[in-house]
Design a protein around this motif. Structure first.
Motif, PDB file in Angstrom:
ATOM      1  N   ALA A 128      55.171   5.563  24.948  1.00  0.00           N
ATOM      2  CA  ALA A 128      54.479   6.184  23.819  1.00  0.00           C
ATOM      3  C   ALA A 128      55.450   6.436  22.669  1.00  0.00           C
ATOM      4  N   HIS A 129      56.673   6.830  23.001  1.00  0.00           N
ATOM      5  CA  HIS A 129      57.681   7.032  21.949  1.00  0.00           C
ATOM      6  C   HIS A 129      57.870   5.759  21.145  1.00  0.00           C
ATOM      7  N   ARG A 130      57.652   4.632  21.821  1.00  0.00           N
ATOM      8  CA  ARG A 130      57.860   3.340  21.159  1.00  0.00           C
ATOM      9  C   ARG A 130      56.544   2.664  20.803  1.00  0.00           C
ATOM     10  N   GLY A 131      55.440   3.309  21.201  1.00  0.00           N
ATOM     11  CA  GLY A 131      54.117   2.760  20.898  1.00  0.00           C
ATOM     12  C   GLY A 131      53.864   1.407  21.553  1.00  0.00           C
ATOM     13  N   VAL A 132      54.269   1.256  22.811  1.00  0.00           N
ATOM     14  CA  VAL A 132      54.090  -0.039  23.473  1.00  0.00           C
ATOM     15  C   VAL A 132      53.280   0.099  24.770  1.00  0.00           C
ATOM     16  N   VAL A 133      52.682  -1.020  25.164  1.00  0.00           N
ATOM     17  CA  VAL A 133      51.983  -1.093  26.437  1.00  0.00           C
ATOM     18  C   VAL A 133      52.865  -1.888  27.397  1.00  0.00           C
ATOM     19  N   VAL A 134      53.254  -1.282  28.510  1.00  0.00           N
ATOM     20  CA  VAL A 134      54.091  -1.982  29.483  1.00  0.00           C
ATOM     21  C   VAL A 134      53.170  -2.636  30.502  1.00  0.00           C
ATOM     22  N   PRO A 135      53.263  -3.956  30.654  1.00  0.00           N
ATOM     23  CA  PRO A 135      52.362  -4.624  31.599  1.00  0.00           C
ATOM     24  C   PRO A 135      52.574  -4.091  33.010  1.00  0.00           C
ATOM     25  N   GLN A 136      51.517  -4.202  33.786  1.00  0.00           N
ATOM     26  CA  GLN A 136      51.556  -3.685  35.155  1.00  0.00           C
ATOM     27  C   GLN A 136      52.686  -4.313  35.952  1.00  0.00           C
ATOM     28  N   GLY A 137      53.406  -3.475  36.700  1.00  0.00           N
ATOM     29  CA  GLY A 137      54.469  -3.974  37.574  1.00  0.00           C
ATOM     30  C   GLY A 137      55.766  -4.260  36.858  1.00  0.00           C
ATOM     31  N   ARG A 138      55.806  -4.049  35.532  1.00  0.00           N
ATOM     32  CA  ARG A 138      57.056  -4.366  34.832  1.00  0.00           C
ATOM     33  C   ARG A 138      57.722  -3.109  34.273  1.00  0.00           C
ATOM     34  N   THR A 139      57.333  -1.973  34.857  1.00  0.00           N
ATOM     35  CA  THR A 139      57.842  -0.704  34.356  1.00  0.00           C
ATOM     36  C   THR A 139      59.361  -0.590  34.514  1.00  0.00           C
ATOM     37  N   ALA A 140      59.860  -0.992  35.690  1.00  0.00           N
ATOM     38  CA  ALA A 140      61.305  -0.903  35.927  1.00  0.00           C
ATOM     39  C   ALA A 140      62.056  -1.764  34.910  1.00  0.00           C
ATOM     40  N   GLU A 141      61.479  -2.923  34.623  1.00  0.00           N
ATOM     41  CA  GLU A 141      62.083  -3.845  33.670  1.00  0.00           C
ATOM     42  C   GLU A 141      62.135  -3.226  32.260  1.00  0.00           C
ATOM     43  N   PHE A 142      61.054  -2.490  31.934  1.00  0.00           N
ATOM     44  CA  PHE A 142      60.978  -1.839  30.626  1.00  0.00           C
ATOM     45  C   PHE A 142      62.016  -0.725  30.511  1.00  0.00           C
ATOM     46  N   LEU A 143      62.174   0.028  31.609  1.00  0.00           N
ATOM     47  CA  LEU A 143      63.072   1.180  31.574  1.00  0.00           C
ATOM     48  C   LEU A 143      64.537   0.754  31.627  1.00  0.00           C
ATOM     49  N   GLY A 144      64.809  -0.372  32.299  1.00  0.00           N
ATOM     50  CA  GLY A 144      66.181  -0.813  32.571  1.00  0.00           C
ATOM     51  C   GLY A 144      67.137  -0.686  31.391  1.00  0.00           C
ATOM     52  N   PRO A 145      66.822  -1.290  30.243  1.00  0.00           N
ATOM     53  CA  PRO A 145      67.770  -1.271  29.125  1.00  0.00           C
ATOM     54  C   PRO A 145      67.877   0.075  28.401  1.00  0.00           C
ATOM     55  N   LEU A 146      66.966   1.023  28.667  1.00  0.00           N
ATOM     56  CA  LEU A 146      67.018   2.302  27.960  1.00  0.00           C
ATOM     57  C   LEU A 146      68.240   3.107  28.394  1.00  0.00           C
ATOM     58  N   GLY A 147      68.757   3.909  27.496  1.00  0.00           N
ATOM     59  CA  GLY A 147      69.948   4.712  27.776  1.00  0.00           C
ATOM     60  C   GLY A 147      69.648   5.832  28.764  1.00  0.00           C
ATOM     61  N   VAL A 148      70.666   6.266  29.490  1.00  0.00           N
ATOM     62  CA  VAL A 148      70.462   7.338  30.476  1.00  0.00           C
ATOM     63  C   VAL A 148      70.071   8.653  29.805  1.00  0.00           C
ATOM     64  N   HIS A 149      70.354   8.800  28.488  1.00  0.00           N
ATOM     65  CA  HIS A 149      70.016  10.046  27.789  1.00  0.00           C
ATOM     66  C   HIS A 149      68.505  10.279  27.738  1.00  0.00           C
ATOM     67  N   GLU A 150      67.727   9.255  28.074  1.00  0.00           N
ATOM     68  CA  GLU A 150      66.273   9.415  28.109  1.00  0.00           C
ATOM     69  C   GLU A 150      65.847  10.369  29.230  1.00  0.00           C
ATOM     70  N   LEU A 151      66.722  10.545  30.211  1.00  0.00           N
ATOM     71  CA  LEU A 151      66.422  11.506  31.275  1.00  0.00           C
ATOM     72  C   LEU A 151      66.630  12.902  30.735  1.00  0.00           C
ATOM     73  N   ASP A 152      65.724  13.792  31.067  1.00  0.00           N
ATOM     74  CA  ASP A 152      65.845  15.157  30.567  1.00  0.00           C
ATOM     75  C   ASP A 152      66.656  15.993  31.552  1.00  0.00           C
ATOM     76  N   ALA A 153      67.908  15.610  31.722  1.00  0.00           N
ATOM     77  CA  ALA A 153      68.782  16.315  32.654  1.00  0.00           C
ATOM     78  C   ALA A 153      70.207  16.192  32.123  1.00  0.00           C
ATOM     79  N   PRO A 154      70.585  17.028  31.148  1.00  0.00           N
ATOM     80  CA  PRO A 154      71.838  16.857  30.404  1.00  0.00           C
ATOM     81  C   PRO A 154      73.072  16.720  31.289  1.00  0.00           C
ATOM     82  N   GLU A 155      73.140  17.554  32.354  1.00  0.00           N
ATOM     83  CA  GLU A 155      74.348  17.504  33.183  1.00  0.00           C
ATOM     84  C   GLU A 155      74.485  16.182  33.907  1.00  0.00           C
TER      85      GLU A 155
END
Lengths: 247, 500
Positions: B151-178
Motif C-alpha cells: 500500500a505504501h507503494r500502491g502496488v498489487v503483489v501477485p499471489q505467491g510472490r510476496t516473498a519476492e516482493f519483500l526481498g529487495p526492501l530494506g530491513v528498516h521496513e521492520l518496525d523493530a529498531p533494535e
C-alpha cells in the motif's frame, strides 16, 4: 564426610540424608514440591525435594501421578522422550496440563535439551535412555538448578527409586463394566530413602473424575496434598477391601 | 493460501491529515505533527521543505520557519478515520482497523466481485476520495505486513510472490529498531537477506520477538493462520443505565470494560490480537468495528482502541441517541505465554524462557503443549500444539460425547492388533454395536495374551462433521496383568492404548 564439607554442601542446598525429614515448612517454603498423600509417605521428604533425582519404573500412571499436585500448585512440568504419553490420563490423574510441556523427540543429542529444561522447569521427566555419564551430569544440573529430575526407567544416581510392582484395575464384567478404579502397588528404595524399602497402595478413581472444561482451571486431585501417609494408607486399604482383589 | 490475501488501505501522513481536518488548515501550508519534541508525521509540502520523521521540533522549525505544528493526538487520528473505514467497508466487507490511517480487509470477496485486484484498488481509491475527500493508497499481498508495504507503494503483489516482493526492501521496513540496527551491523541489509537465515537460527540467536519479524520478512502471516473463533463467553458486555453520549463518560466505560475483558483473557492465559467493538444505541442503532493489532493487546491497548472507536462514533456518526450497550468481543486470541511474558509471574517466566530455548534447539515443533478438546477417543480429546501457539479448543469439550470413556490409557499406541475368540476367529462388531463373539486372545506385535475380561464396545464417530462418517468401535480388554484399549477401524483392530 567432614563437618566443614557438609556445611559447605548445606550452603549449596545439599543436605545429608539424615536431615531429610518431611516437614510442612519445606513445602511452604517451596523446597519440597507437593505430591498426593500416599506418595508423600514413600518419599523421604514428604514430597519431591528440589534438586533431587527420583527414578520411576513400571507404570506411566505412577510417573504422571508424581506431576499432579505440583502442577496443580502452579509448578511447571516437562516430559522428554515419551511420544506416547497419555495426556488425557495425566489430566485425569490431576495434572494441570496447561503447565505441561512435551518434548517427544529430543533428538540425537538430548543432553542440551534436558539441561535447558532443568534451567527453568520445576519437574523434568526424562524417558529416553542416556549414557550413565550424561545421566550423572544431568543429576548434578538438577541439583544446581533446584529442579526435580524424574527418570522414567533406571538411572545411575537416583536419590529415590519408585517401582510399580503391579497396576490393577477393577474387574471388567464382560461388557457391563468399564475401567474406573486403578490401584498401583508402589515400592520405594534407593540411597536417599534411608532405610528399608517401603510399600504403598495408590488408588485412583474411587471418586468421579472431573476434568477442567477448557485448558484453564487446575484439576483437583483426589486427596488433599497434606494428607499424611497414615490417612492415605488407611484410605487405600479401605478401598481395596471394598471393591478390589487382594493386592 | 488463497484466503490469507489481504487488501491494505493506507492514508499517507494520516496524523497530519486528521490535524488539518480538525483545524481546517489549508493544504498548501507545511504542517507537522509532533510528539513531545519529535516530528512523527509531516505533510507533503513540509517534506518538500526538508522536514523528516524523527526530526527534533526545533530543527524542523529552523529548516522551515513557516511550519505549523500540532501535538500528536491518537484520539483525533481515530475520530476522523472512522468515516474512511466506513467508506472502505461499503465496498469490501470485513474491514479491520490496524491503526488510524490503515485498514485491512480480506481480498477474496472483493476481488471476485470486481473481477481483478487492480480494479478493486481503483474502486476503493475513487470511492474513499468521493465519500470523505481523503487520499488513500491500496496494496494487496499475502500477509498484512506485505500488504501494508504494498500500500505504501500502491502496488498489487501477485499471489505467491510476496516473498519476492519483500526481498529487495530494506530491513528498516521492520518496525523493530533494535533488531534492524543489529541486522545492519551483521551486514544484512534487505528483508530477503534476513529471510534466508533459517528460522531456528533466528530464534536461537535473536530470541522469540525476532522470530515474528522473521516471519514477516518471509512474507508469512504474523501468526500461523487459524480461522477458529474464540469461545463466545470470552466477550464482555455492559448495559448503561444512563446512555453514554459524551466522550468523557465513554472513556470511563471503555476503561472499565477493557479491564474486564483483559481479566477474562488472562485468566485463561490468552491475549487478544483482534478486538471486535460492538455498540447499540438507545434507539436501536447497531455499530460494529474490528481492530487488529500486530502485538497482543495490553489492558491499556484495549482501552485506547475502545475509547478511540467510541469517540469516532459519537463525534462523526449522526447518532440519534446515546450508546446503551457496549460489547467487547475478542475476534482473535493468542496464547499469552509466549508472546507476552508479562502475563505470567516470575517463575512462569523462567519456564517460558526454558521452553523457548528448547524450541531454539529443536525447532518450534519440538516443544508441544496439550489442549484438552471435545471428542471421544483419548487421542482426539487432546490436541498437541507447538508451544506458543493458540490453545483454544476446536471442538466444544462441554458437548455430550457419547462413547467417552471414564478413564484414559496412560500410554498411547497405534499398533495393528488381533482379537480372537476361543476358536482363533477374529472378533467383529455388529451394526447393533455388539461383539460377534467373546474375545479370548489378544495378539500385538507377535505377542499373544490371554484375555480374562472385556468391556464395550463403545461407538466412535470420529468424523461426525465429515460427510462420510465411518463406523468404528472401542473395547477395553483385561489380561491377568494389564488392561488395554482397542479400537476397530475398517474391519481391523488396533491397540490404541495401554492402561499402565
Amino acid at each position: 564426610m567432614s563437618r566443614s564439607a557438609t556445611a559447605s554442601l548445606a550452603a549449596l542446598g545439599v543436605n545429608p540424608a539424615s536431615e531429610l525429614t518431611s516437614t510442612t515448612t519445606d513445602q511452604a517454603t517451596g523446597r519440597v514440591l507437593p505430591v498426593r498423600g500416599e506418595l508423600a509417605g514413600l518419599l523421604p521428604w514428604g514430597g519431591l525435594r528440589r534438586g533431587s533425582t527420583v527414578s520411576v519404573g513400571g507404570s506411566t500412571s505412577l510417573l504422571l501421578a508424581l506431576l499432579a499436585d505440583a502442577t496443580a500448585d502452579g509448578r511447571w512440568a516437562a516430559v522428554v522422550g515419551l511420544p506416547g504419553v497419555g495426556v488425557l490420563a495425566a489430566a485425569e490423574l490431576g495434572v494441570s496440563v496447561q503447565r505441561l510441556a512435551l518434548v517427544p523427540q529430543p533428538g540425537s543429542d538430548p543432553g542440551p535439551v534436558i539441561a535447558a529444561l532443568l534451567d527453568g522447569i520445576d519437574l523434568v521427566a526424562v524417558a529416553c535412555p542416556l549414557p550413565p555419564s550424561l545421566a550423572r551430569r544431568l543429576t548434578a544440573r538438577a541439583r544446581q538448578r533446584r529442579a526435580v529430575l524424574i527418570a522414567f526407567g533406571p538411572w545411575p544416581s537416583a536419590d529415590v527409586e519408585l517401582t510399580a510392582e503391579s497396576v490393577r484395575w477393577n474387574s471388567l464384567d464382560d461388557g457391563a463394566e468399564t475401567l474406573r478404579r486403578q490401584e498401583i502397588s508402589v515400592r520405594s528404595g534407593g540411597r536417599g530413602s534411608a532405610g528399608e524399602p517401603r510399600r504403598v497402595l495408590l488408588s485412583f478413581g474411587a471418586e468421579e473424575i472431573e476434568l477442567p472444561l477448557v485448558a484453564g482451571g487446575p484439576a483437583g486431585s483426589d486427596e488433599p496434598a497434606d494428607a499424611g501417609p497414615d490417612r492415605a494408607d488407611e484410605l487405600a486399604t479401605r478401598r481395596a477391601t471394598t471393591w478390589g482383589r487382594p493386592a | 493460501m488463497k484466503d490469507t490475501r489481504l487488501i491494505a488501505v493506507w492514508s499517507p501522513d494520516w496524523p497530519v491529515v486528521a490535524a488539518c481536518t480538525a483545524t481546517g488548515t489549508a493544504a498548501h501550508v507545511p504542517v507537522a505533527v509532533v510528539d513531545g519534541n519529535e516530528v512523527v508525521s509531516a505533510s507533503a509540502v513540509a517534506r518538500r521543505e526538508g522536514i523528516r520523521r524523527a526530526m527534533r521540533k526545533r530543527a524542523a522549525q529552523a529548516v522551515c520557519p513557516e511550519l505549523v505544528t500540532f501535538e500528536h493526538d491518537p484520539q483525533r487520528d481515530a475520530r476522523y478515520f472512522e468515516p474512511v473505514a466506513e467508506a472502505v467497508e461499503e465496498l469490501a466487507p470485513g474491514v479491520e482497523v490496524v491503526q488510524p490511517g490503515l485498514v485491512a480487509v480480506p481480498a477474496q470477496g472483493p476481488v471476485t466481485y470486481f473481477g481483478s485486484a487492480e480494479q478493486v484498488a481503483e474502486c476503493i481509491v475513487d470511492h474513499v476520495a468521493a465519500r470523505t475527500g481523503t487520499e488513500v493508497q491500496v496494496g494487496l499481498a499475502d500477509s498484512l505486513f506485505a500488504a501494508t508495504k504494498a500500500a505504501h507503494r500502491g502496488v498489487v503483489v501477485p499471489q505467491g510472490r510476496t516473498a519476492e516482493f519483500l526481498g529487495p526492501l530494506g530491513v528498516h521496513e521492520l518496525d523493530a529498531p533494535e533488531l534492524v540496527d543489529l541486522l545492519r551491523r551483521l551486514g544484512l541489509k534487505t528483508l530477503g537477506a534476513f529471510a534466508e537465515i533459517p528460522e531456528k537460527s533466528v530464534t536461537t540467536r535473536f530470541g522469540g520477538p525476532a522470530t515474528r519479524q522473521h516471519r514477516l520478512a518471509r512474507g508469512l502471516p504474523e501468526r500461523p493462520l487459524d480461522k477458529r473463533r474464540p469461545a463466545p463467553e470470552l466477550a464482555v458486555a455492559e448495559t448503561f443505565d444512563e446512555p453514554v453520549g459524551r466522550i468523557d463518560s465513554a472513556a470511563f466505560a471503555a476503561k472499565v470494560l477493557s479491564e474486564r475483558l483483559h481479566e477474562n483473557l488472562s485468566a485463561r492465559g490468552l491475549a487478544c490480537t483482534r478486538l471486535g467493538i460492538h455498540a447499540r444505541t438507545e434507539n436501536g442503532e447497531e455499530l460494529h468495528r474490528v481492530w487488529r493489532a500486530a502485538e497482543p493487546l495490553t489492558p491499556r491497548g484495549i482501552a485506547d482502541r475502545v475509547r478511540w472507536q467510541l469517540d469516532g462514533w459519537l463525534t462523526r456518526e449522526r447518532l440519534t441517541s446515546g450508546i446503551r450497550t457496549l460489547t467487547l468481543e475478542p475476534a482473535e486470541v493468542v496464547d499469552g505465554t509466549a508472546l507476552q511474558l508479562g502475563l505470567w509471574g516470575h517463575d512462569d517466566e523462567r519456564a517460558v524462557r526454558a521452553l523457548l530455548h528448547v524450541q531454539g534447539l529443536l525447532g518450534p515443533d519440538g516443544v508441544l503443549t496439550p489442549v484438552l478438546d471435545g471428542g471421544r477417543g483419548p487421542k482426539e480429546r487432546v490436541r498437541l500444539v507447538p508451544w506458543g501457539d493458540e490453545r483454544t479448543p476446536v471442538r466444544n469439550p462441554d458437548h455430550p460425547w457419547p462413547g467417552r470413556l471414564t478413564r484414559s490409557p496412560a500410554t498411547l499406541a497405534d499398533d495393528p492388533a488381533e482379537l480372537e475368540d476361543e476358536n482363533g476367529v477374529d472378533v467383529g462388531v455388529t451394526g447393533r454395536l455388539e461383539l460377534t463373539a467373546r474375545p479370548k486372545k489378544l495378539v500385538v506385535r507377535g505377542r499373544a495374551r490371554e484375555i480374562t475380561a472385556w468391556a464395550g464396545p463403545w461407538p466412535v464417530d470420529e468424523r461426525w462433521w465429515a460427510p462420510d462418517p465411518h463406523r468404528a468401535a472401542r473395547v477395553q480388554v483385561q489380561t491377568n496383568e494389564q488392561a488395554f484399549l482397542l479400537v476397530r477401524r475398517d474391519q481391523r483392530w488396533f491397540l490404541e492404548g495401554v492402561y499402565d
